[in-house]
Design a protein around this motif. Sequence first.
Motif, PDB file in Angstrom:
ATOM      1  N   LEU A 149       7.794  10.761   2.078  1.00  0.00           N
ATOM      2  CA  LEU A 149       8.022   9.348   2.355  1.00  0.00           C
ATOM      3  C   LEU A 149       7.802   9.040   3.829  1.00  0.00           C
ATOM      4  CD1 LEU A 149       8.869   6.529   1.470  1.00  0.00           C
ATOM      5  CD2 LEU A 149      11.238   7.208   1.892  1.00  0.00           C
ATOM      6  N   THR A 150       8.300   9.895   4.702  1.00  0.00           N
ATOM      7  CA  THR A 150       8.117   9.694   6.141  1.00  0.00           C
ATOM      8  C   THR A 150       6.640   9.705   6.501  1.00  0.00           C
ATOM      9  OG1 THR A 150      10.266  10.736   6.550  1.00  0.00           O
ATOM     10  CG2 THR A 150       8.763  10.584   8.418  1.00  0.00           C
ATOM     11  N   ARG A 151       5.889  10.638   5.935  1.00  0.00           N
ATOM     12  CA  ARG A 151       4.451  10.741   6.213  1.00  0.00           C
ATOM     13  C   ARG A 151       3.697   9.523   5.699  1.00  0.00           C
ATOM     14  NH1 ARG A 151       1.080  12.119   2.728  1.00  0.00           N
ATOM     15  NH2 ARG A 151       2.511  13.369   1.485  1.00  0.00           N
ATOM     16  N   ILE A 152       3.965   9.117   4.459  1.00  0.00           N
ATOM     17  CA  ILE A 152       3.273   7.967   3.877  1.00  0.00           C
ATOM     18  C   ILE A 152       3.586   6.692   4.655  1.00  0.00           C
ATOM     19  CG2 ILE A 152       3.134   6.489   1.824  1.00  0.00           C
ATOM     20  CD1 ILE A 152       3.548   9.097   0.166  1.00  0.00           C
ATOM     21  N   CYS A 153       4.826   6.529   5.061  1.00  0.00           N
ATOM     22  CA  CYS A 153       5.183   5.353   5.867  1.00  0.00           C
ATOM     23  C   CYS A 153       4.414   5.363   7.182  1.00  0.00           C
ATOM     24  CB  CYS A 153       6.682   5.316   6.123  1.00  0.00           C
ATOM     25  SG  CYS A 153       7.640   4.806   4.681  1.00  0.00           S
ATOM     26  N   ALA A 154       4.375   6.500   7.865  1.00  0.00           N
ATOM     27  CA  ALA A 154       3.662   6.598   9.146  1.00  0.00           C
ATOM     28  C   ALA A 154       2.181   6.276   8.964  1.00  0.00           C
ATOM     29  CB  ALA A 154       3.849   7.983   9.749  1.00  0.00           C
ATOM     30  N   GLU A 155       1.589   6.754   7.881  1.00  0.00           N
ATOM     31  CA  GLU A 155       0.171   6.490   7.617  1.00  0.00           C
ATOM     32  C   GLU A 155      -0.111   4.999   7.430  1.00  0.00           C
ATOM     33  OE1 GLU A 155      -0.661   8.877   4.182  1.00  0.00           O
ATOM     34  OE2 GLU A 155      -0.708  10.745   5.338  1.00  0.00           O
ATOM     35  N   ASN A 156       0.911   4.242   7.055  1.00  0.00           N
ATOM     36  CA  ASN A 156       0.754   2.809   6.812  1.00  0.00           C
ATOM     37  C   ASN A 156       1.377   1.960   7.914  1.00  0.00           C
ATOM     38  OD1 ASN A 156      -0.547   2.350   4.021  1.00  0.00           O
ATOM     39  ND2 ASN A 156       0.839   4.063   3.707  1.00  0.00           N
ATOM     40  N   GLY A 157       1.689   2.565   9.054  1.00  0.00           N
ATOM     41  CA  GLY A 157       2.223   1.816  10.179  1.00  0.00           C
ATOM     42  C   GLY A 157       3.643   1.315   9.961  1.00  0.00           C
ATOM     43  N   ILE A 158       4.391   2.003   9.113  1.00  0.00           N
ATOM     44  CA  ILE A 158       5.776   1.606   8.813  1.00  0.00           C
ATOM     45  C   ILE A 158       6.713   2.576   9.529  1.00  0.00           C
ATOM     46  CG2 ILE A 158       7.504   1.345   6.987  1.00  0.00           C
ATOM     47  CD1 ILE A 158       5.129   0.654   5.111  1.00  0.00           C
ATOM     48  N   ASP A 159       7.602   2.027  10.350  1.00  0.00           N
ATOM     49  CA  ASP A 159       8.565   2.831  11.092  1.00  0.00           C
ATOM     50  C   ASP A 159       9.872   2.912  10.313  1.00  0.00           C
ATOM     51  OD1 ASP A 159       6.825   3.120  13.285  1.00  0.00           O
ATOM     52  OD2 ASP A 159       7.469   1.178  14.075  1.00  0.00           O
ATOM     53  N   ILE A 160      10.421   4.110  10.192  1.00  0.00           N
ATOM     54  CA  ILE A 160      11.748   4.295   9.620  1.00  0.00           C
ATOM     55  C   ILE A 160      12.694   4.430  10.796  1.00  0.00           C
ATOM     56  CG2 ILE A 160      13.244   5.769   8.234  1.00  0.00           C
ATOM     57  CD1 ILE A 160      10.786   6.532   6.601  1.00  0.00           C
ATOM     58  N   VAL A 161      13.646   3.523  10.889  1.00  0.00           N
ATOM     59  CA  VAL A 161      14.591   3.537  12.006  1.00  0.00           C
ATOM     60  C   VAL A 161      16.005   3.680  11.451  1.00  0.00           C
ATOM     61  CG1 VAL A 161      13.114   2.163  13.509  1.00  0.00           C
ATOM     62  CG2 VAL A 161      14.737   1.011  12.040  1.00  0.00           C
ATOM     63  N   THR A 216       0.836  -1.205   0.000  1.00  0.00           N
ATOM     64  CA  THR A 216       0.000   0.000   0.000  1.00  0.00           C
ATOM     65  C   THR A 216       0.866   1.248   0.000  1.00  0.00           C
ATOM     66  OG1 THR A 216      -1.768  -1.173   1.143  1.00  0.00           O
ATOM     67  CG2 THR A 216      -1.829   1.230   1.234  1.00  0.00           C
ATOM     68  N   MET A 217       1.916   1.253   0.822  1.00  0.00           N
ATOM     69  CA  MET A 217       2.822   2.403   0.881  1.00  0.00           C
ATOM     70  C   MET A 217       3.471   2.636  -0.479  1.00  0.00           C
ATOM     71  SD  MET A 217       6.274   3.420   1.014  1.00  0.00           S
ATOM     72  CE  MET A 217       7.151   1.938   1.435  1.00  0.00           C
ATOM     73  N   LEU A 218       3.927   1.566  -1.149  1.00  0.00           N
ATOM     74  CA  LEU A 218       4.556   1.721  -2.462  1.00  0.00           C
ATOM     75  C   LEU A 218       3.586   2.297  -3.480  1.00  0.00           C
ATOM     76  CD1 LEU A 218       6.688  -1.527  -2.804  1.00  0.00           C
ATOM     77  CD2 LEU A 218       7.489   0.784  -2.317  1.00  0.00           C
ATOM     78  N   ARG A 219       2.342   1.854  -3.433  1.00  0.00           N
ATOM     79  CA  ARG A 219       1.339   2.383  -4.379  1.00  0.00           C
ATOM     80  C   ARG A 219       1.075   3.866  -4.116  1.00  0.00           C
ATOM     81  NH1 ARG A 219      -1.355  -1.519  -7.359  1.00  0.00           N
ATOM     82  NH2 ARG A 219      -0.972  -3.647  -6.678  1.00  0.00           N
ATOM     83  N   GLN A 220       1.065   4.275  -2.850  1.00  0.00           N
ATOM     84  CA  GLN A 220       0.818   5.682  -2.517  1.00  0.00           C
ATOM     85  C   GLN A 220       2.019   6.557  -2.858  1.00  0.00           C
ATOM     86  OE1 GLN A 220      -0.225   5.446   1.630  1.00  0.00           O
ATOM     87  NE2 GLN A 220      -2.367   4.991   1.184  1.00  0.00           N
TER      88      GLN A 220
END
Length: 65
Positions: A48-60, A20-24
Amino acid sequence: MESPEGARTLTVTRGSDFETMLRQAGRAAEQPELPPLSKPTPAMIEALTRICAENGIDIVGPPLA
C-alpha cells in the motif's frame, strides 16, 4: 470501518490519483460477503505504501501497524 478504538480518517483527493491507486491496490471479490476482519501484514503495508507513493499520495500520521 469498525474498530474497538474507533477510527478517524481524512482523505483529500484531486484528479485521478486516488482512483488509480484504488484500481492498482484492489482485487476482484471472491464472494459476495465481506471477508473477516484481519490485521494488515507487513507485506500489505509495504504494498500500500509503495502504490500510494507511485501515485503521488502521501501517507501521513502514525505508521501503519
